[in-house]
Design a protein around this motif. Sequence first.
Motif, short mmCIF file in Angstrom:
data_model
loop_
_atom_site.label_atom_id
_atom_site.label_comp_id
_atom_site.label_asym_id
_atom_site.label_seq_id
_atom_site.Cartn_x
_atom_site.Cartn_y
_atom_site.Cartn_z
N SER A 1 -19.69 11.76 -4.14
CA SER A 1 -19.52 10.31 -4.06
C SER A 1 -18.96 9.89 -2.71
O SER A 1 -19.37 8.86 -2.15
CB SER A 1 -18.59 9.83 -5.19
OG SER A 1 -19.17 10.11 -6.45
N TYR A 2 -18.05 10.69 -2.18
CA TYR A 2 -17.55 10.40 -0.83
C TYR A 2 -18.70 10.47 0.19
O TYR A 2 -18.82 9.62 1.08
CB TYR A 2 -16.46 11.40 -0.44
CG TYR A 2 -15.06 10.87 -0.61
CD1 TYR A 2 -14.60 9.80 0.15
CD2 TYR A 2 -14.20 11.45 -1.51
CE1 TYR A 2 -13.31 9.31 -0.02
CE2 TYR A 2 -12.91 10.98 -1.69
CZ TYR A 2 -12.46 9.91 -0.93
OH TYR A 2 -11.20 9.42 -1.09
N GLY A 3 -19.54 11.49 0.05
CA GLY A 3 -20.68 11.62 0.96
C GLY A 3 -21.64 10.45 0.87
O GLY A 3 -22.10 9.93 1.90
N VAL A 4 -21.93 10.01 -0.36
CA VAL A 4 -22.82 8.86 -0.54
C VAL A 4 -22.21 7.61 0.08
O VAL A 4 -22.89 6.86 0.81
CB VAL A 4 -23.10 8.63 -2.04
CG1 VAL A 4 -23.85 7.32 -2.25
CG2 VAL A 4 -23.91 9.79 -2.62
N THR B 1 -0.33 6.31 -13.11
CA THR B 1 -0.39 7.02 -11.82
C THR B 1 -1.83 7.31 -11.40
O THR B 1 -2.13 7.33 -10.20
CB THR B 1 0.40 8.34 -11.89
OG1 THR B 1 -0.11 9.11 -12.99
CG2 THR B 1 1.87 8.08 -12.10
N ALA B 2 -2.73 7.51 -12.38
CA ALA B 2 -4.14 7.74 -12.02
C ALA B 2 -4.75 6.49 -11.40
O ALA B 2 -5.56 6.58 -10.47
CB ALA B 2 -4.93 8.15 -13.26
N ARG B 3 -4.35 5.32 -11.92
CA ARG B 3 -4.86 4.08 -11.31
C ARG B 3 -4.40 3.98 -9.86
O ARG B 3 -5.16 3.58 -8.97
CB ARG B 3 -4.36 2.87 -12.10
CG ARG B 3 -5.08 2.68 -13.42
CD ARG B 3 -4.85 1.30 -13.96
NE ARG B 3 -3.43 1.01 -14.13
CZ ARG B 3 -2.94 -0.18 -14.45
NH1 ARG B 3 -3.77 -1.19 -14.61
NH2 ARG B 3 -1.65 -0.37 -14.60
N MET B 4 -3.15 4.31 -9.61
CA MET B 4 -2.64 4.26 -8.23
C MET B 4 -3.35 5.28 -7.35
O MET B 4 -3.67 5.00 -6.19
CB MET B 4 -1.12 4.51 -8.23
CG MET B 4 -0.34 3.57 -9.11
SD MET B 4 -0.60 1.83 -8.68
CE MET B 4 0.23 1.01 -10.05
N ALA B 5 -3.58 6.48 -7.89
CA ALA B 5 -4.27 7.51 -7.11
C ALA B 5 -5.70 7.08 -6.78
O ALA B 5 -6.21 7.35 -5.69
CB ALA B 5 -4.27 8.83 -7.88
N MET B 6 -6.35 6.39 -7.73
CA MET B 6 -7.70 5.89 -7.45
C MET B 6 -7.69 4.89 -6.31
O MET B 6 -8.59 4.88 -5.45
CB MET B 6 -8.28 5.24 -8.70
CG MET B 6 -8.61 6.21 -9.82
SD MET B 6 -9.22 5.36 -11.29
CE MET B 6 -9.26 6.71 -12.46
N VAL B 7 -6.68 4.02 -6.29
CA VAL B 7 -6.57 3.04 -5.20
C VAL B 7 -6.40 3.75 -3.86
O VAL B 7 -7.04 3.40 -2.86
CB VAL B 7 -5.39 2.08 -5.46
CG1 VAL B 7 -5.16 1.18 -4.26
CG2 VAL B 7 -5.65 1.24 -6.70
N VAL B 8 -5.57 4.78 -3.85
CA VAL B 8 -5.34 5.52 -2.60
C VAL B 8 -6.61 6.21 -2.13
O VAL B 8 -6.98 6.15 -0.95
CB VAL B 8 -4.20 6.54 -2.80
CG1 VAL B 8 -4.05 7.41 -1.55
CG2 VAL B 8 -2.89 5.82 -3.09
N LEU B 9 -7.31 6.88 -3.07
CA LEU B 9 -8.53 7.59 -2.69
C LEU B 9 -9.64 6.65 -2.26
O LEU B 9 -10.47 6.99 -1.41
CB LEU B 9 -9.00 8.45 -3.87
CG LEU B 9 -8.11 9.65 -4.23
CD1 LEU B 9 -8.62 10.31 -5.50
CD2 LEU B 9 -8.06 10.65 -3.10
N ALA B 10 -9.67 5.45 -2.86
CA ALA B 10 -10.75 4.51 -2.55
C ALA B 10 -10.51 3.73 -1.27
O ALA B 10 -11.46 3.39 -0.56
CB ALA B 10 -10.94 3.54 -3.71
N PHE C 1 0.83 -1.21 0.00
CA PHE C 1 0.00 0.00 0.00
C PHE C 1 0.87 1.26 0.00
O PHE C 1 0.56 2.23 -0.69
CB PHE C 1 -0.93 0.00 1.21
CG PHE C 1 -1.87 1.17 1.23
CD1 PHE C 1 -2.96 1.22 0.38
CD2 PHE C 1 -1.66 2.23 2.10
CE1 PHE C 1 -3.82 2.30 0.39
CE2 PHE C 1 -2.51 3.32 2.11
CZ PHE C 1 -3.60 3.34 1.25
N VAL C 2 1.97 1.23 0.77
CA VAL C 2 2.88 2.38 0.77
C VAL C 2 3.47 2.59 -0.62
O VAL C 2 3.62 3.72 -1.10
CB VAL C 2 3.99 2.17 1.82
CG1 VAL C 2 5.01 3.30 1.77
CG2 VAL C 2 3.39 2.09 3.22
N GLY D 1 -7.91 4.58 1.15
CA GLY D 1 -7.29 5.34 2.23
C GLY D 1 -8.18 5.58 3.42
O GLY D 1 -7.82 5.24 4.56
N PRO D 2 -9.38 6.16 3.24
CA PRO D 2 -10.21 6.47 4.41
C PRO D 2 -10.62 5.25 5.23
O PRO D 2 -10.71 5.32 6.46
CB PRO D 2 -11.43 7.15 3.79
CG PRO D 2 -10.95 7.69 2.50
CD PRO D 2 -9.96 6.70 2.00
#
Length: 308
Positions: free
Chosen positions: A82-85, A273-282, A38-39, A284-285
Motif C-alpha cells: 500500500s505504501y508503494g501504491v 492507540t491503533a487509531r493514533m498509530a494509523m494517523v502517524v503512519l498515514a 501531531f507530536v 508521517g511520510p
Amino acid sequence: MDSPSKGKLRDIHRLPAAWNGLLHLIAGGFAFVCVFPFVFVVILSFTEENSLLVNGYRIFPEEWSLFAYSYIFRTGDQLLKSYGVTVFVTIVGTALTVLLTTLYAYSLSRKNFKFRGFFAFFAFFTMLFGGGLVPSYIVVAQLLELKDTVWALILPMTMSAFNILVLRTFFLTMIPDAIIESGKIDGASEFRALLSLVLPISLPGIATIALFSTLAYWNDWFNALLYIDSNKLVPLQALMMRLYNTMQFLIQNSTLLNSGQSRELIRSLPQETARMAMVVLATGPIVFAYPFFQRYFVQGLTIGSIKE
C-alpha cells in the motif's frame, strides 16, 4: 548616500530587544500550537492501551508500548504494498497534474490565443456544475475501462479547475509579456518560450500546484473505495480505513462470539492507540514533502489567490 525613505525602512526593523523577544515568543508559541497536536498523537500511539484507558491522554504516559504498531504491521507485506501504491500514485499523479495544468494555464494566459475564452469558460464551468458520482463512475469504470487499475487512482484527479485558475493568474501577474516577446524576436516558438523563459521564473506558482496535488493524491481514499477491488492496488489511506472498520466491526459484534478466547482477544485490541498509530503512519511520510515546497509555497499561494 542612503535616501531618507530607505533609512526609515531600516529603522522599522531595528526593534528593541524586549519587542524582538516578545515577537519571537509569539511566533514560537504559534509554531508550538501548530506542531503539538501531531507530536501528541505520536506520543499516544506509543502509549500502552490499558494505561491510556485508565489514566487518559497524557504527555508523559505511565507505560510505553509498541503494540499498536505491531498490530498494524501484522497485515504482512500488504502495508508495504500500500505504501508503494501510494508513493507511485503521488509521484506520477503530481507530475501529470503539474504538466497538464501548466500547459492549460499558460494557454489561457496568452492573450493572442484564439480559443482562450472558450477554454477558460470550459474550465470555470466545471467549478460550478459537476456531473455527479454516477456519471463519473460510468466514465471511469465503463467508458475508459480503468476499474481495478492504478490509473483509476490517478487520472480522475489529474485536472482541477481551481489549480488552472490559480496558475493562470500567476502567469498573468508575474510573467511580463515583454519576456515572451523578446524570445519570439530571437526565433523561439511558443513552446520554447514556455520551457526556456517562463518556467524558470514560475517556480513559486508551479511548486504551489505541486504541493496541492501531492497532498490530494497522498490523502485520497475515495477513488480506491470506488474503483479498486484487488488488494495489491489498495493505497495506504484506504488500507488504514479498512483496518479501522474491521476493528470497529469486531468490537461492536463481540457479544455474538461465544468463545471466551475470542472475547479476550477482542478486549485486547488496541482501539485508541491503533487509531493514533494509523494517523502517524498515514501522515508521517508526507510531512517530509513540505521542506521541498516551503521555499516557494507562500509566494505562489498569495499571488494565485487573486483570480480574474
